[in-house]
Each structure stands twice: as C-alpha cells, then as structure tokens.
Design a protein around this motif. Sequence first.
Motif, PDB file in Angstrom:
ATOM      1  N   UNK A 296       0.871  -1.173   0.000  1.00 32.21           N
ATOM      2  CA  UNK A 296       0.000   0.000   0.000  1.00 32.21           C
ATOM      3  C   UNK A 296       0.912   1.228   0.000  1.00 32.21           C
ATOM      4  N   UNK A 297       0.628   2.171  -0.898  1.00 29.39           N
ATOM      5  CA  UNK A 297       1.576   3.266  -1.108  1.00 29.39           C
ATOM      6  C   UNK A 297       1.644   4.234   0.057  1.00 29.39           C
ATOM      7  N   UNK A 298       0.756   4.094   1.049  1.00 30.80           N
ATOM      8  CA  UNK A 298       0.866   5.045   2.163  1.00 30.80           C
ATOM      9  C   UNK A 298       2.176   4.865   2.925  1.00 30.80           C
ATOM     10  N   UNK A 299       2.797   3.675   2.858  1.00 37.75           N
ATOM     11  CA  UNK A 299       4.102   3.556   3.534  1.00 37.75           C
ATOM     12  C   UNK A 299       5.153   4.450   2.874  1.00 37.75           C
ATOM     13  N   UNK A 300       5.037   4.660   1.559  1.00 39.34           N
ATOM     14  CA  UNK A 300       5.992   5.551   0.876  1.00 39.34           C
ATOM     15  C   UNK A 300       5.774   6.994   1.342  1.00 39.34           C
ATOM     16  N   UNK A 301       4.503   7.377   1.355  1.00 35.27           N
ATOM     17  CA  UNK A 301       4.189   8.757   1.751  1.00 35.27           C
ATOM     18  C   UNK A 301       4.565   8.990   3.220  1.00 35.27           C
TER      19      UNK A 301
END
Length: 381
Positions: A296-301
């Motif tokens: 899930x891309x929220x870990x990148x953000x």
Amino acid sequence: MSKTVSALIVAAGRGTRAGGGLPKQYRPLKGEPVLRHTLRALLSHGALRDIQVVIHPDDMALYKAVTAGMPRLRPPVLGGDTRSASVLNGLEALAADAPDTVLIHDAARPFLPPVIIDRLLEALHHAPGAFPALPVVDALWQGKEGRAAAPRSREGLYRAQTPQAFDFATILSAHHSAEEPADDDVALAVAQGIQVAIVEGDVCNYKLTTPQDFARAKRETKMDIRTGNGFDVHAFTKGNHITLCGIDIPHSHALLGHSDADVAMHAITDALFGALAEGDIGQWFPPSEAKWKGAASDIFLKKAVERMAVRGFTITHIDCTIICEAPKIGPHSAPMRQRISEITGIDLDRISVKATTSEKLGFTGRKEGIAAMATATLVKL
Ligand code: CTP
Ligand code: MG
C-alpha cells in the motif's frame, strides 16, 4: 570497510549564564527546543550510526518530550558535575557497543553545518583527533583593574567549537587517565600528548551561552521555503478497480505496478522527496526488493513525511493533478484529500486533488494508463 561513527551530545549543564527558566538546551528557539535542533543537525548527516545524549537527572521528562519520535537515539545517560564528567559517562555508555569514531558535541550548539562533520571525518584519516576552530580576529588585551595593561598577540590563536571528533578508544582511555577536568576534550587529549587536528569552523556554529546569544539566534531566523514536484505514470492492465490517493475506485481496468500502483500518491510522495532533495521513491523503496510488491503506497508517503519531520519542515500545501479520460475523478476527490490529510497530518484546506483529460491525445487520451503530477510546498521556520 567504512568506520562506524556515533555522536555524543552533552546536555547535562544547567545553563546558568543564559538565565531564563528552563535549562538552555530545552528552551524554545524558532518554535522548537534547542536540543531538537541540535539533534536534527547531526541526524541530517548520513554518516552517523546513532546518538548518545547525556542529560541531567532532573531532566528525564523534558528529554523524553523533546526527543519524541526522533530516530537513532540511544537511551539517555546521566551526566556529572563537570562537562568532562558528563562526557566520560557518555563514552562509557557507548563503550558497550563501541563505535570507531565519536563526535562529542555541545547540546547548546544547534546551528552546526553538516559540512563540518565531513571536514572532521576527513581529518581523522591523518590524526586521532580533530576539532573545528576559528582564528581569533580581534585584538587581544590583558586587562588590569578595568584598564588595558598589555597587548597580547593573536598569532596562532583559535577559538574552539564542537563537535570534537576522536578515535573512540583513544579518547575513552584519555578520559580514564585524566587527572582533572578540562574545558573541552581537545584540552584533555592534548594534555596527554594526543595529536588533534584543527579544521575550519563556522561562525554559525556558535554556542548559546548568554541571553544575548538567544537574542542573536532570534534575529537571524530565516524562513526556508521549498517547492518540490513529482510525476508518475502507470499503465492499465486487466482488473476491476484502481487505487488513487489511497481510495479504491471501481473501473474497467486495474493499474499495473510493483506496489499498489497508486500513481497519484506516488507523485505526491516524490514531490515531498524533491522538496527535501532526498531522491525519490525508487531510491527509498527499490522495485528490485520483493517486500514492496503489492505494498500500500501510504508507507511511501509516510516515509517522506517522517523525513520531513526529521529535517524540521512542515507541509504548507499539496496540489495534485491526475491526468486520465476515465474514471471520473471529481466524485472521489473529497475522500482522496481526506486520506492524504490523515497520512500527512495537514489540514484539508491545504490539499488539492483535481483531474484533467488530455483531450483523447497521447497515451492517457488513448486510455492506456494514468499520469499524475504533484507540487508540494514545505516550510521551515
Ligand atoms: N554540560 C554537561 N555537563 C556539565 C556541564 C556542561 O553536559 N556538568 C554541557 C552543557 O549542557 C552544554 C555543554 O556542556 O551543552 C557546554 O557547556 P556550557 O555552555 O558551559 O553549558 P552549561 O554548563 O549548561 O551553562 P553554564 O556554564 O552557563 O551554567
Ligand atoms: Mg558550564
């Protein structure tokens, strides 16, 4: 193999000359406690393995509050009656997991330019110790009963700063055999015949000692405003939904990517990394590493937001444009902004998510994929 480097920060003094209520290392400056600025200046240099802070027994609660969320901090240890005693306690705490090199730094020097650390580490190739210093520029006078008595030569005289860098084993053993406390670690080392190189210091790296120093720091406050941009593209593949800004949207296709292919969140994340000049998502989360598959891309953000906090910035605005013919983005933009607000911790009215078609032109016009671009504005006070 590169050498391990730890920082040791002495913060156990009472700051009597600075006056004011709290010990000076915990007093606010530019919206944050002095110690937090000092830690961040050190953390911004990639070479440090960890940081050992030495504190006063009365300051445990203050220390915990001031350092909340900061990375690479060892548990604090208590200092002694003199600066030398505090340094020794810190060195002994580090000895259990001894680094090759230690940088001994005053908590009260929050404006350390990271380039000084580079100069010190370079100098340690040629000597067991090194410290930053500035040549004395003013005329020097011996005073007597309030009158000038005799001129003194400033030739070869320097004003010492910190961090003072040493081969760890050398300085630990120098502290063990020292007979009396010294003003700084260079004095202690030189008294025992240890070679200590002088590197160029910086006028910005002054120690907050008196109320005038705090007044100076306030006057010199500069706002640091940065703008970063991010751009990303993902191609369509078979599927029945896409994820944009963390929101699942039903669609005739899915987006192809190593992670969840959230093209909009990727653009926003890269805008933040861009503003910080800290690379991009690909460098922090290499696609070659299997563990990010389907992530899930929220870990990148979240990582970009964490880096921003460590560097002392806050986001003042994010603007993201999604470029596609379909699906329609308008109906989803409110939950998308809400999700970005939750992850970044900034107000909804500072987050914009909008969309445009490309008038059926190009790959987005042919519905082969979705592109997104974002601009982020960061500020440090
Ligand atoms: N320090 C320490 N332990 C001591 C004395 C000083 O860790 N027993 C630290 C201070 O916290 C400071 C640094 O050494 O970060 C430099 O000392 P100084 O500027 O003299 O700070 P204070 O001793 O706190 O201030 P003052 O002498 O005005 O009381
Ligand atoms: Mg002191």
